[in-house]
Write a protein that holds these residues in place. Structure first.
Motif, mmCIF file in Angstrom:
data_model
loop_
_atom_site.group_PDB
_atom_site.id
_atom_site.type_symbol
_atom_site.label_atom_id
_atom_site.label_comp_id
_atom_site.label_asym_id
_atom_site.label_seq_id
_atom_site.Cartn_x
_atom_site.Cartn_y
_atom_site.Cartn_z
ATOM 1 N N MET A 72 -1.944 -17.166 0.142
ATOM 2 C CA MET A 72 -2.919 -16.504 1.029
ATOM 3 C C MET A 72 -4.248 -17.249 1.009
ATOM 4 S SD MET A 72 -2.687 -12.489 0.218
ATOM 5 C CE MET A 72 -1.133 -11.648 0.018
ATOM 6 N N THR A 73 -4.974 -17.170 2.133
ATOM 7 C CA THR A 73 -6.324 -17.743 2.166
ATOM 8 C C THR A 73 -7.259 -16.899 1.298
ATOM 9 O OG1 THR A 73 -7.008 -16.364 4.016
ATOM 10 C CG2 THR A 73 -5.993 -18.504 4.562
ATOM 11 N N VAL A 74 -8.446 -17.438 1.071
ATOM 12 C CA VAL A 74 -9.463 -16.697 0.328
ATOM 13 C C VAL A 74 -9.752 -15.373 1.035
ATOM 14 C CG1 VAL A 74 -11.909 -16.701 -0.327
ATOM 15 C CG2 VAL A 74 -10.494 -18.735 -0.735
ATOM 16 N N PHE A 75 -9.907 -15.431 2.359
ATOM 17 C CA PHE A 75 -10.164 -14.205 3.118
ATOM 18 C C PHE A 75 -9.085 -13.164 2.821
ATOM 19 C CE2 PHE A 75 -9.826 -11.200 6.516
ATOM 20 C CZ PHE A 75 -11.124 -10.950 6.936
ATOM 21 N N ASP A 76 -7.829 -13.580 2.902
ATOM 22 C CA ASP A 76 -6.732 -12.625 2.723
ATOM 23 C C ASP A 76 -6.607 -12.164 1.271
ATOM 24 O OD1 ASP A 76 -6.104 -12.515 5.409
ATOM 25 O OD2 ASP A 76 -4.769 -14.238 5.287
ATOM 26 N N ASN A 77 -6.924 -13.048 0.330
ATOM 27 C CA ASN A 77 -6.974 -12.618 -1.063
ATOM 28 C C ASN A 77 -8.026 -11.531 -1.246
ATOM 29 O OD1 ASN A 77 -5.424 -13.914 -3.480
ATOM 30 N ND2 ASN A 77 -5.665 -15.581 -1.987
ATOM 31 N N LEU A 126 -7.803 -4.000 -0.008
ATOM 32 C CA LEU A 126 -8.306 -3.039 0.987
ATOM 33 C C LEU A 126 -7.228 -2.737 2.018
ATOM 34 C CD1 LEU A 126 -11.888 -4.485 1.547
ATOM 35 C CD2 LEU A 126 -11.225 -2.502 0.171
ATOM 36 N N ARG A 127 -6.489 -3.771 2.415
ATOM 37 C CA ARG A 127 -5.388 -3.546 3.379
ATOM 38 C C ARG A 127 -4.356 -2.600 2.787
ATOM 39 N NH1 ARG A 127 -5.253 -9.706 5.125
ATOM 40 N NH2 ARG A 127 -6.683 -9.557 6.883
ATOM 41 N N ASN A 128 -4.047 -2.808 1.487
ATOM 42 C CA ASN A 128 -3.087 -1.922 0.822
ATOM 43 C C ASN A 128 -3.528 -0.477 0.865
ATOM 44 O OD1 ASN A 128 -1.077 -3.552 0.066
ATOM 45 N ND2 ASN A 128 -1.735 -3.806 -2.063
ATOM 46 N N PRO A 163 -9.964 0.615 7.262
ATOM 47 C CA PRO A 163 -10.068 0.141 8.653
ATOM 48 C C PRO A 163 -10.481 -1.331 8.719
ATOM 49 C CG PRO A 163 -11.208 2.234 8.375
ATOM 50 C CD PRO A 163 -10.781 1.797 7.010
ATOM 51 N N LYS A 164 -9.941 -2.032 9.715
ATOM 52 C CA LYS A 164 -10.158 -3.488 9.820
ATOM 53 C C LYS A 164 -11.624 -3.890 9.857
ATOM 54 C CE LYS A 164 -5.988 -5.064 11.946
ATOM 55 N NZ LYS A 164 -5.308 -5.474 13.162
ATOM 56 N N ALA A 165 -12.422 -3.150 10.630
ATOM 57 C CA ALA A 165 -13.835 -3.530 10.758
ATOM 58 C C ALA A 165 -14.512 -3.436 9.397
ATOM 59 C CB ALA A 165 -14.529 -2.623 11.769
ATOM 60 N N ILE A 193 -12.985 -3.745 6.461
ATOM 61 C CA ILE A 193 -12.488 -4.853 5.638
ATOM 62 C C ILE A 193 -13.302 -6.104 5.924
ATOM 63 C CG2 ILE A 193 -10.559 -6.431 5.250
ATOM 64 C CD1 ILE A 193 -8.659 -4.107 5.655
ATOM 65 N N ARG A 194 -13.486 -6.410 7.215
ATOM 66 C CA ARG A 194 -14.242 -7.618 7.553
ATOM 67 C C ARG A 194 -15.665 -7.557 7.011
ATOM 68 N NH1 ARG A 194 -10.971 -8.148 12.478
ATOM 69 N NH2 ARG A 194 -12.243 -6.521 13.439
ATOM 70 N N ALA A 195 -16.290 -6.390 7.135
ATOM 71 C CA ALA A 195 -17.677 -6.250 6.668
ATOM 72 C C ALA A 195 -17.765 -6.408 5.153
ATOM 73 C CB ALA A 195 -18.229 -4.893 7.104
ATOM 74 N N TYR A 248 -15.450 -21.176 2.191
ATOM 75 C CA TYR A 248 -14.074 -21.375 1.702
ATOM 76 C C TYR A 248 -13.091 -20.327 2.171
ATOM 77 C CZ TYR A 248 -17.211 -23.913 -1.351
ATOM 78 O OH TYR A 248 -18.215 -24.705 -1.820
ATOM 79 N N LEU A 249 -13.502 -19.454 3.084
ATOM 80 C CA LEU A 249 -12.666 -18.295 3.435
ATOM 81 C C LEU A 249 -11.291 -18.680 3.995
ATOM 82 C CD1 LEU A 249 -15.331 -15.849 4.914
ATOM 83 C CD2 LEU A 249 -13.959 -15.543 2.833
ATOM 84 N N ASP A 250 -11.200 -19.855 4.621
ATOM 85 C CA ASP A 250 -9.921 -20.266 5.208
ATOM 86 C C ASP A 250 -9.072 -21.110 4.263
ATOM 87 O OD1 ASP A 250 -10.395 -18.991 7.638
ATOM 88 O OD2 ASP A 250 -11.639 -20.662 8.327
ATOM 89 N N ARG A 251 -9.597 -21.387 3.069
ATOM 90 C CA ARG A 251 -8.835 -22.228 2.135
ATOM 91 C C ARG A 251 -7.865 -21.397 1.320
ATOM 92 N NH1 ARG A 251 -12.726 -26.608 -0.764
ATOM 93 N NH2 ARG A 251 -13.862 -27.258 1.095
HETATM 94 P P1 ADP Z 1 -5.371 -8.815 12.546
HETATM 95 O O1 ADP Z 1 -4.831 -10.152 12.905
HETATM 96 O O2 ADP Z 1 -4.448 -8.029 11.665
HETATM 97 O O3 ADP Z 1 -5.909 -8.041 13.733
HETATM 98 P P2 ADP Z 1 -8.069 -9.628 11.784
HETATM 99 O O4 ADP Z 1 -8.412 -9.761 13.216
HETATM 100 O O5 ADP Z 1 -9.014 -8.882 10.905
HETATM 101 O O6 ADP Z 1 -6.620 -8.996 11.550
HETATM 102 O O7 ADP Z 1 -7.903 -11.073 11.129
HETATM 103 C C1 ADP Z 1 -6.807 -11.905 11.420
HETATM 104 C C2 ADP Z 1 -6.715 -12.966 10.327
HETATM 105 O O8 ADP Z 1 -7.779 -13.888 10.516
HETATM 106 C C3 ADP Z 1 -6.889 -12.387 8.944
HETATM 107 O O9 ADP Z 1 -5.679 -12.054 8.324
HETATM 108 C C4 ADP Z 1 -7.569 -13.495 8.202
HETATM 109 O O10 ADP Z 1 -6.597 -14.390 7.683
HETATM 110 C C5 ADP Z 1 -8.321 -14.239 9.260
HETATM 111 N N1 ADP Z 1 -9.761 -13.910 9.272
HETATM 112 C C6 ADP Z 1 -10.384 -12.863 9.838
HETATM 113 N N2 ADP Z 1 -11.706 -12.933 9.677
HETATM 114 C C7 ADP Z 1 -11.932 -14.071 8.996
HETATM 115 C C8 ADP Z 1 -13.103 -14.732 8.511
HETATM 116 N N3 ADP Z 1 -14.342 -14.246 8.659
HETATM 117 N N4 ADP Z 1 -12.957 -15.896 7.841
HETATM 118 C C9 ADP Z 1 -11.732 -16.408 7.644
HETATM 119 N N5 ADP Z 1 -10.583 -15.842 8.072
HETATM 120 C C10 ADP Z 1 -10.681 -14.693 8.744
#
Ligand code: ADP
Ligand code: ADP
Length: 226
Positions: free
Chosen positions: A91-96, A101-103, A107-109, A111-113, A127-130
């Motif tokens: 998993m990427t850093v973001f997903d880690n 929270l997903r478990n 809510p998605k918004a 989680i992102r915040a 590094y969120l995409d690594r």
């Molecule tokens: P979904 O695809 O379930 O609607 P999101 O839109 O929240 O979920 O995000 C889709 C994917 O994009 C996430 O699983 C995550 O891997 C990646 N992602 C979302 N936001 C970011 C971010 N700020 N930086 C890096 N990756 C992100």
């Protein structure tokens, strides 16, 4: 107010080893407690009983006023940080960061915040995409801490979180944990055998010996005691 209360808690392992004997400890809201003591004195057993990773043989543990003796780790409102970062390699850093929270069906918004906030605090934004293998040891440890922070638990439990890092990283991570503690202020129980970590981080230091509390107090009181 106490966030964690440990009352007359003991652990007897199969085979009869009493690793922890009737320990009582009240951890105040926002307090940072560091557990120290010689190898084998019961630090990790005590932490694991609070975490729910080990059955409690006698006594009671409450977190946020609720008796947790029989609750699963996931239902205890705590987050743990281990020495082997336990990140998901695929998993990427973001997903880690988002995983816990997903478990919990956050809510998605939100989680992102929350991920964005933790990434900013821990300087992980670039590094969120690594994936973890493309990070340094210190960055991985920051992701492990981020995963705990995003949950906003009642308490953090740390089991020697810095002991796998090289000396230079250990010093800088020690400073980061201290800063985070000031900003986030979450009640923490932290196990280490590193005296500098204990001195730097502890509001109160608990010295265990042979499964019992030998000393308890502010770091300077404990280390200056005769
Ligand atoms: P979904 O695809 O379930 O609607 P999101 O839109 O929240 O979920 O995000 C889709 C994917 O994009 C996430 O699983 C995550 O891997 C990646 N992602 C979302 N936001 C970011 C971010 N700020 N930086 C890096 N990756 C992100
Ligand atoms: P510390 O974290 O302070 O090094 P531990 O809590 O790991 O100490 O261990 C305390 C005591 O309990 C030691 O005597 C250890 O050998 C024993 N112990 C730890 N885990 C187990 C186990 N799973 N089964 C039996 N004995 C154990």
């Amino acid at each position: 107010m106490s966030t964690i209360t440990i009352t007359d808690v003991a652990k007897v392992y199969a085979g009869g080893v009493e690793a922890v004997s009737n320990i009582s400890l009240d951890i105040a809201d926002g307090e940072f407690i560091v557990l120290v003591g010689p190898s084998g004195c019961g630090k990790s057993t005590l932490l694991r009983m609070v975490a729910g990773l080990e059955d409690i043989s006698r006594g009671t543990v409450t977190i946020g006023g609720r008796v947790v003796n029989t609750l699963d780790p996931a239902d205890r409102d705590i987050a743990m940080v281990f020495q082997n970062y336990a990140l998901y390699p695929h998993m990427t850093v973001f997903d880690n960061l988002a995983y816990g929270l997903r478990n919990r069906r956050t809510p998605k918004a939100e989680i992102r915040a929350r991920v964005a906030e933790a990434a900013r605090m821990l300087e992980l934004e670039p590094y969120l995409d690594r994936r973890p293998r493309a990070l340094s040891g210190g960055q991985r440890q920051r992701v492990a801490m981020g995963r705990a922070i995003v949950r906003k638990p009642a308490a953090f439990l740390f089991d020697e979180p810095l002991s796998n890092l090289d000396a230079r990283l250990r010093v800088s991570m020690r400073g980061e944990i201290r800063q985070l503690q000031r900003r986030v202020g979450t009640t923490s129980l932290y196990v280490t055998h590193d005296q500098l970590e204990a001195m730097t981080l502890a509001d109160r230091l608990v010295v265990l010996n042979a499964g019992r509390i030998e000393q308890i107090g502010r770091p300077l009181e404990v280390y200056n005691a005769p």
